[in-house]
Design a protein around this motif. Structure first.
Motif, short mmCIF file in Angstrom:
data_model
loop_
_atom_site.label_atom_id
_atom_site.label_comp_id
_atom_site.label_asym_id
_atom_site.label_seq_id
_atom_site.Cartn_x
_atom_site.Cartn_y
_atom_site.Cartn_z
N PRO A 73 56.91 47.45 46.99
CA PRO A 73 55.50 47.19 46.69
C PRO A 73 54.58 47.95 47.65
CG PRO A 73 56.76 45.15 46.66
CD PRO A 73 57.67 46.21 47.18
N LYS A 74 53.47 48.40 47.11
CA LYS A 74 52.52 49.20 47.89
C LYS A 74 51.22 48.43 48.06
CE LYS A 74 50.57 52.72 45.84
NZ LYS A 74 50.34 54.05 45.22
N ALA A 75 50.75 48.30 49.31
CA ALA A 75 49.48 47.62 49.57
C ALA A 75 48.32 48.53 49.19
CB ALA A 75 49.39 47.23 51.04
N LEU A 76 47.39 48.00 48.42
CA LEU A 76 46.22 48.77 47.99
C LEU A 76 44.98 48.46 48.83
CD1 LEU A 76 46.59 48.49 44.10
CD2 LEU A 76 47.32 50.36 45.59
N GLY A 77 45.15 47.59 49.83
CA GLY A 77 44.02 47.24 50.68
C GLY A 77 43.33 45.97 50.24
N GLU A 78 42.38 45.53 51.05
CA GLU A 78 41.66 44.29 50.77
C GLU A 78 40.52 44.52 49.78
OE1 GLU A 78 40.35 42.42 54.33
OE2 GLU A 78 42.31 41.52 54.70
N VAL A 79 40.21 43.49 49.04
CA VAL A 79 39.09 43.52 48.10
C VAL A 79 38.02 42.57 48.61
CG1 VAL A 79 38.37 42.80 45.80
CG2 VAL A 79 40.40 44.20 46.08
N ASP A 80 36.79 43.04 48.68
CA ASP A 80 35.69 42.21 49.16
C ASP A 80 34.99 41.46 48.04
OD1 ASP A 80 35.44 42.91 52.12
OD2 ASP A 80 35.44 44.90 51.20
N VAL A 81 34.98 42.06 46.85
CA VAL A 81 34.28 41.43 45.72
C VAL A 81 34.89 41.97 44.43
CG1 VAL A 81 32.46 43.21 45.71
CG2 VAL A 81 32.00 40.97 44.70
N VAL A 82 34.94 41.10 43.43
CA VAL A 82 35.44 41.50 42.11
C VAL A 82 34.27 41.56 41.14
CG1 VAL A 82 36.82 40.75 40.12
CG2 VAL A 82 37.77 40.61 42.43
N PHE A 83 34.21 42.65 40.38
CA PHE A 83 33.23 42.77 39.30
C PHE A 83 34.03 42.64 37.99
CE2 PHE A 83 28.93 44.87 38.38
CZ PHE A 83 28.84 44.27 37.14
N PRO A 84 34.09 41.41 37.44
CA PRO A 84 34.84 41.25 36.20
C PRO A 84 33.99 41.68 35.01
CG PRO A 84 34.03 39.12 36.96
CD PRO A 84 33.49 40.16 37.91
N VAL A 85 34.48 42.62 34.25
CA VAL A 85 33.74 43.04 33.05
C VAL A 85 34.60 42.75 31.82
CG1 VAL A 85 32.23 44.69 34.18
CG2 VAL A 85 34.46 45.44 33.38
N LEU A 86 35.29 41.61 31.88
CA LEU A 86 36.09 41.18 30.74
C LEU A 86 35.22 40.35 29.81
CD1 LEU A 86 38.34 40.53 33.46
CD2 LEU A 86 39.64 41.14 31.42
N HIS A 87 35.41 40.53 28.52
CA HIS A 87 34.67 39.77 27.52
C HIS A 87 35.62 38.88 26.76
CE1 HIS A 87 31.33 42.37 28.44
NE2 HIS A 87 31.95 43.44 27.97
N GLY A 88 35.17 37.67 26.45
CA GLY A 88 35.98 36.78 25.63
C GLY A 88 36.97 35.96 26.43
N PRO A 89 37.92 35.30 25.73
CA PRO A 89 38.92 34.46 26.40
C PRO A 89 39.75 35.25 27.40
CG PRO A 89 38.91 34.05 24.02
CD PRO A 89 38.03 35.24 24.26
N TYR A 90 40.27 34.53 28.40
CA TYR A 90 41.11 35.09 29.48
C TYR A 90 40.32 36.04 30.37
CZ TYR A 90 44.51 33.51 26.03
OH TYR A 90 45.20 32.77 25.10
N GLY A 91 39.03 35.81 30.52
CA GLY A 91 38.25 36.69 31.40
C GLY A 91 36.83 36.23 31.58
N GLU A 92 36.17 35.96 30.47
CA GLU A 92 34.77 35.55 30.52
C GLU A 92 34.63 34.03 30.44
OE1 GLU A 92 30.64 36.47 27.98
OE2 GLU A 92 32.54 37.37 27.36
N ASP A 93 35.73 33.33 30.16
CA ASP A 93 35.70 31.92 29.82
C ASP A 93 35.99 30.97 30.97
OD1 ASP A 93 38.32 32.63 30.13
OD2 ASP A 93 39.03 31.67 28.29
N GLY A 94 36.03 31.49 32.19
CA GLY A 94 36.30 30.64 33.35
C GLY A 94 37.73 30.76 33.86
N THR A 95 38.63 31.36 33.09
CA THR A 95 40.02 31.46 33.54
C THR A 95 40.16 32.42 34.72
OG1 THR A 95 40.36 33.06 31.75
CG2 THR A 95 41.09 30.81 31.35
N LEU A 96 39.60 33.62 34.59
CA LEU A 96 39.64 34.58 35.71
C LEU A 96 38.83 34.05 36.88
CD1 LEU A 96 40.41 37.37 36.87
CD2 LEU A 96 38.29 38.24 35.88
N GLN A 97 37.70 33.42 36.58
CA GLN A 97 36.85 32.87 37.64
C GLN A 97 37.61 31.81 38.44
OE1 GLN A 97 35.93 33.46 34.50
NE2 GLN A 97 34.34 35.00 34.78
#
Length: 378
Positions: free
Chosen positions: A106-130
């Motif tokens: 496995p390769k480390a890609l570094g830390e993430v400070d913030v996520v910009f989710p641009v998913l629409h619909g179920p499995y992304g916009e509906d609270g699941t990813l949140q």
């Protein structure tokens, strides 16, 4: 490591694609967002979610995230590997993103400070990813779990609006068990609704967007086919009466002093389509009028209602609120969208552009708000 205690540029993971029927729209939105993010101010990590749910590492290549010859883009076509997967640890003390492929270290890609989710619909916009990001302790753009879920489910959205005294149009809900156990009774329920409110009706999935799965039904003959079309996207369906009037949209954006409304836009009637459907929005590039030709009083009223809807659903960050201005002069709220499209022809950024907030500034404002907002109860 938070962005406030470090000296590096905040690292933004733009997460897009997803398992819903709006997968391609999310890819289009991601392309536009990636073009707009200020690379002098932010580091960017694009992460695509395939239609089967794999988190894939993708190239930072917005030009490939566009409609080509009426063909919609996909994460699978953008992924750097057909098997590699990105993993976000569910650990609030560790924001290290890891990439792994079968048979490789496995390769480390570094830390993430913030996520910009641009998913629409179920499995992304509906609270699941949140919910996943809350567990991970990673700040993210947009509404939290509750508001995202309410904004996705048109049934409960309308119930919330009604409880806050906001005007909604007539509707009926057919839940999965109703149709599966006794379709004749469910059909009678809709026929009774039509007897009270008249034909045509709109049959739509309760938890989908981008006009996916919606059918305009003129009489009983087309009802079963419309129900099955909606159920391809969601087993729970919504039936709405035709509201005669003008389609008006209004953007809401959270500023330091609270949410503010943009100038509204109008979606004119589309002559080549029965209504403002998926093809009209994304393939044939139907054009909204910004700002909408409304009176000052009408503009103020729809802006007031848009902010009220934002507050009623406990939204954060951004919302696009959609209304009908009926022939009697009254506004009815149709729905809110907690992660509206950011494609080049999308109404949300166009409304804010006309309100004095440029596309790059809009993206920056959303990211900064997310970076300064804690996860958890707030």
């Amino acid at each position: 490591m938070s962005s406030e205690t470090s000296h590096h540029k905040p690292r933004v993971a733009v997460v897009f694609g997803g398992r819903s029927s709006e997968h391609a729209i999310s890819v289009l939105t991601a392309g536009a967002v990636l073009r707009a993010i200020d690379r002098e101010k932010y580091d960017v990590l694009p992460i695509g979610i395939t239609t089967d749910g794999r988190w894939a590492l993708t190239a930072d290549d917005p030009e490939r995230m566009a409609i080509e010859d009426r063909q919609l883009p996909t994460v699978a076509a953008l992924a750097e590997s057909t098997e590699g997967a990105v993993v976000l640890p569910v650990d609030p003390t560790n924001r290290e993103v890891v990439y792994s492929e079968p048979g490789s270290v496995p390769k480390a890609l570094g830390e993430v400070d913030v996520v910009f989710p641009v998913l629409h619909g179920p499995y992304g916009e509906d609270g699941t990813l949140q919910g996943l990001l809350e567990l991970s302790g990673v700040p993210y753009v947009g509404s939290g779990v509750l508001a995202s879920a309410v904004g996705q489910d048109k049934d409960y959205m309308k119930r919330v609006f009604t409880s806050f005294g906001l005007p909604v149009g007539p509707y009926e809900v057919i839940r999965p068990r109703e149709w599966e156990n006794d379709p004749a009774a469910a059909r009678r329920k809709i026929v009774d609704f039509a007897a009270e409110h008249g034909w045509p009706l709109f049959v739509k999935p309760a938890r989908a967007g981008s006009s996916m799965g919606i059918t305009k039904v003129d009489d009983l003959g087309g009802l079963d086919e419309a129900i099955e079309e909606a159920r391809q996207h969601d087993p729970k369906i919504l039936v709405e009466s035709l509201l005669r009037g003008r389609e008006i949209e209004c953007g809401v954006l959270e500023f330091e002093d609270g949410p503010r409304a943009s100038v509204p836009a109008e979606i004119p009637p589309v002559t080549a389509h029965d209504f403002y459907d998926f093809e009209a929005k994304y393939i044939d590039s139907a054009t909204g009028i910004v700002p909408a030709p409304l009176t000052a009083e009408q503009t103020a009223k729809v802006q007031e209602l848009a902010v009220a809807a934002f507050d009623a659903a406990s939204c954060e960050g951004l919302v696009r609120a959609d209304f009908f201005l009926q022939d009697n002069g009254e506004f009815v709220i149709n729905e809110i969208n907690t992660l509206p499209g950011f494609t080049p022809i999308s109404m949300y950024p166009r409304m804010w552009q006309e309100s004095g907030v440029s596309y790059p500034e809009l993206i920056d404002r959303l990211l900064q708000a997310a970076l300064h907002r804690s996860t958890g109860l707030r």
